[in-house]
Scaffold this motif. Sequence first.
Motif, PDB file in Angstrom:
ATOM      1  N   GLN A   9       0.834  -1.193   0.000  1.00 33.70           N
ATOM      2  CA  GLN A   9       0.000   0.000   0.000  1.00 33.70           C
ATOM      3  C   GLN A   9       0.874   1.250   0.000  1.00 33.70           C
ATOM      4  O   GLN A   9       0.547   2.241  -0.650  1.00 33.70           O
ATOM      5  N   GLU A  10       2.013   1.207   0.672  1.00 32.93           N
ATOM      6  CA  GLU A  10       2.923   2.359   0.690  1.00 32.93           C
ATOM      7  C   GLU A  10       3.452   2.658  -0.705  1.00 32.93           C
ATOM      8  O   GLU A  10       3.570   3.824  -1.094  1.00 32.93           O
ATOM      9  N   GLU A  13       0.713   4.281  -2.720  1.00 34.45           N
ATOM     10  CA  GLU A  13       0.610   5.692  -2.343  1.00 34.45           C
ATOM     11  C   GLU A  13       1.717   6.510  -3.001  1.00 34.45           C
ATOM     12  O   GLU A  13       1.464   7.595  -3.541  1.00 34.45           O
ATOM     13  N   GLN A  32      -7.329   9.516  -4.332  1.00 31.06           N
ATOM     14  CA  GLN A  32      -6.610   9.058  -3.151  1.00 31.06           C
ATOM     15  C   GLN A  32      -6.036   7.668  -3.379  1.00 31.06           C
ATOM     16  O   GLN A  32      -6.700   6.799  -3.933  1.00 31.06           O
ATOM     17  N   ALA A  33      -4.831   7.442  -2.919  1.00 36.73           N
ATOM     18  CA  ALA A  33      -4.183   6.144  -3.077  1.00 36.73           C
ATOM     19  C   ALA A  33      -4.983   5.035  -2.401  1.00 36.73           C
ATOM     20  O   ALA A  33      -4.973   3.891  -2.858  1.00 36.73           O
ATOM     21  N   SER A  34      -5.697   5.371  -1.354  1.00 35.15           N
ATOM     22  CA  SER A  34      -6.487   4.356  -0.641  1.00 35.15           C
ATOM     23  C   SER A  34      -7.638   3.815  -1.483  1.00 35.15           C
ATOM     24  O   SER A  34      -8.222   2.790  -1.152  1.00 35.15           O
ATOM     25  N   HIS A  35      -7.961   4.491  -2.578  1.00 36.34           N
ATOM     26  CA  HIS A  35      -9.028   4.037  -3.471  1.00 36.34           C
ATOM     27  C   HIS A  35      -8.569   2.944  -4.421  1.00 36.34           C
ATOM     28  O   HIS A  35      -9.373   2.433  -5.198  1.00 36.34           O
ATOM     29  N   SER A  37      -6.889  -0.755  -5.281  1.00 37.00           N
ATOM     30  CA  SER A  37      -6.750  -2.101  -4.728  1.00 37.00           C
ATOM     31  C   SER A  37      -5.343  -2.640  -4.977  1.00 37.00           C
ATOM     32  O   SER A  37      -4.736  -2.376  -6.014  1.00 37.00           O
ATOM     33  N   TYR A  41      -1.897  -3.580  -8.481  1.00 39.82           N
ATOM     34  CA  TYR A  41      -0.539  -3.075  -8.251  1.00 39.82           C
ATOM     35  C   TYR A  41       0.302  -3.045  -9.532  1.00 39.82           C
ATOM     36  O   TYR A  41       0.926  -2.029  -9.840  1.00 39.82           O
ATOM     37  N   ARG A  73      -8.822   2.658 -10.514  1.00 41.01           N
ATOM     38  CA  ARG A  73      -9.402   2.950  -9.201  1.00 41.01           C
ATOM     39  C   ARG A  73     -10.747   2.251  -9.037  1.00 41.01           C
ATOM     40  O   ARG A  73     -11.067   1.789  -7.970  1.00 41.01           O
TER      41      ARG A  73
END
Length: 75
Positions: A9-10, A13, A32-35, A37, A41, A73
Amino acid sequence: MRDLQEASQENIEYMIEAIKTKLRMATAAAMQASHFSMDRYEDIRDLYEVVAGKEKFSISEVEALVSELGRLRGK
Protein backbone atom coordinates in the motif's frame (compact mmCIF):
# COMPACT_ATOMS: atom_id res chain seq x y z
CA MET A 1 15.43 5.08 -5.68
CA ARG A 2 12.43 3.32 -4.27
CA ASP A 3 12.04 -0.46 -4.74
CA LEU A 4 8.68 -0.86 -6.44
CA GLN A 5 9.03 -4.59 -7.02
CA GLU A 6 7.25 -5.30 -3.74
CA ALA A 7 3.49 -4.78 -3.86
CA SER A 8 2.51 -2.69 -0.86
CA GLN A 9 0.00 0.00 0.00
CA GLU A 10 2.92 2.36 0.69
CA ASN A 11 4.26 1.83 -2.83
CA ILE A 12 0.80 2.43 -4.29
CA GLU A 13 0.61 5.69 -2.34
CA TYR A 14 4.06 6.70 -3.58
CA MET A 15 3.24 5.94 -7.23
CA ILE A 16 -0.19 7.62 -7.19
CA GLU A 17 1.27 10.76 -5.62
CA ALA A 18 4.10 10.81 -8.17
CA ILE A 19 1.65 10.41 -11.06
CA LYS A 20 -0.60 13.18 -9.73
CA THR A 21 2.36 15.51 -9.27
CA LYS A 22 3.84 14.82 -12.69
CA LEU A 23 0.52 15.23 -14.49
CA ARG A 24 -0.35 18.31 -12.41
CA MET A 25 -3.83 16.93 -11.98
CA ALA A 26 -6.49 19.52 -11.17
CA THR A 27 -8.56 16.81 -9.52
CA ALA A 28 -5.66 15.34 -7.56
CA ALA A 29 -7.46 15.64 -4.22
CA ALA A 30 -10.17 13.28 -5.46
CA MET A 31 -7.61 10.65 -6.46
CA GLN A 32 -6.61 9.06 -3.15
CA ALA A 33 -4.18 6.14 -3.08
CA SER A 34 -6.49 4.36 -0.64
CA HIS A 35 -9.03 4.04 -3.47
CA PHE A 36 -6.74 1.64 -5.33
CA SER A 37 -6.75 -2.10 -4.73
CA MET A 38 -3.57 -4.11 -4.22
CA ASP A 39 -4.93 -6.35 -7.01
CA ARG A 40 -4.13 -3.55 -9.46
CA TYR A 41 -0.54 -3.07 -8.25
CA GLU A 42 1.18 -4.20 -11.48
CA ASP A 43 -1.10 -2.00 -13.60
CA ILE A 44 -0.41 1.01 -11.36
CA ARG A 45 3.32 0.34 -11.56
CA ASP A 46 3.14 0.13 -15.36
CA LEU A 47 1.31 3.47 -15.49
CA TYR A 48 3.79 4.98 -13.04
CA GLU A 49 6.72 3.87 -15.22
CA VAL A 50 5.14 5.48 -18.30
CA VAL A 51 4.59 8.75 -16.44
CA ALA A 52 8.00 8.74 -14.72
CA GLY A 53 9.80 8.10 -18.00
CA LYS A 54 8.43 11.12 -19.83
CA GLU A 55 9.17 14.81 -19.34
CA LYS A 56 6.14 16.45 -20.97
CA PHE A 57 2.64 15.34 -21.85
CA SER A 58 0.13 16.57 -24.40
CA ILE A 59 -3.38 17.36 -23.22
CA SER A 60 -4.68 14.19 -24.87
CA GLU A 61 -1.97 12.11 -23.16
CA VAL A 62 -2.88 13.57 -19.76
CA GLU A 63 -6.55 12.86 -20.41
CA ALA A 64 -5.76 9.26 -21.41
CA LEU A 65 -3.54 8.70 -18.35
CA VAL A 66 -6.10 10.20 -15.97
CA SER A 67 -8.79 8.06 -17.58
CA GLU A 68 -6.64 4.97 -17.04
CA LEU A 69 -6.10 5.94 -13.39
CA GLY A 70 -9.85 6.23 -13.00
CA ARG A 71 -10.34 2.81 -14.57
CA LEU A 72 -7.78 1.27 -12.19
CA ARG A 73 -9.40 2.95 -9.20
CA GLY A 74 -12.83 1.61 -10.04
CA LYS A 75 -11.84 -2.05 -9.94
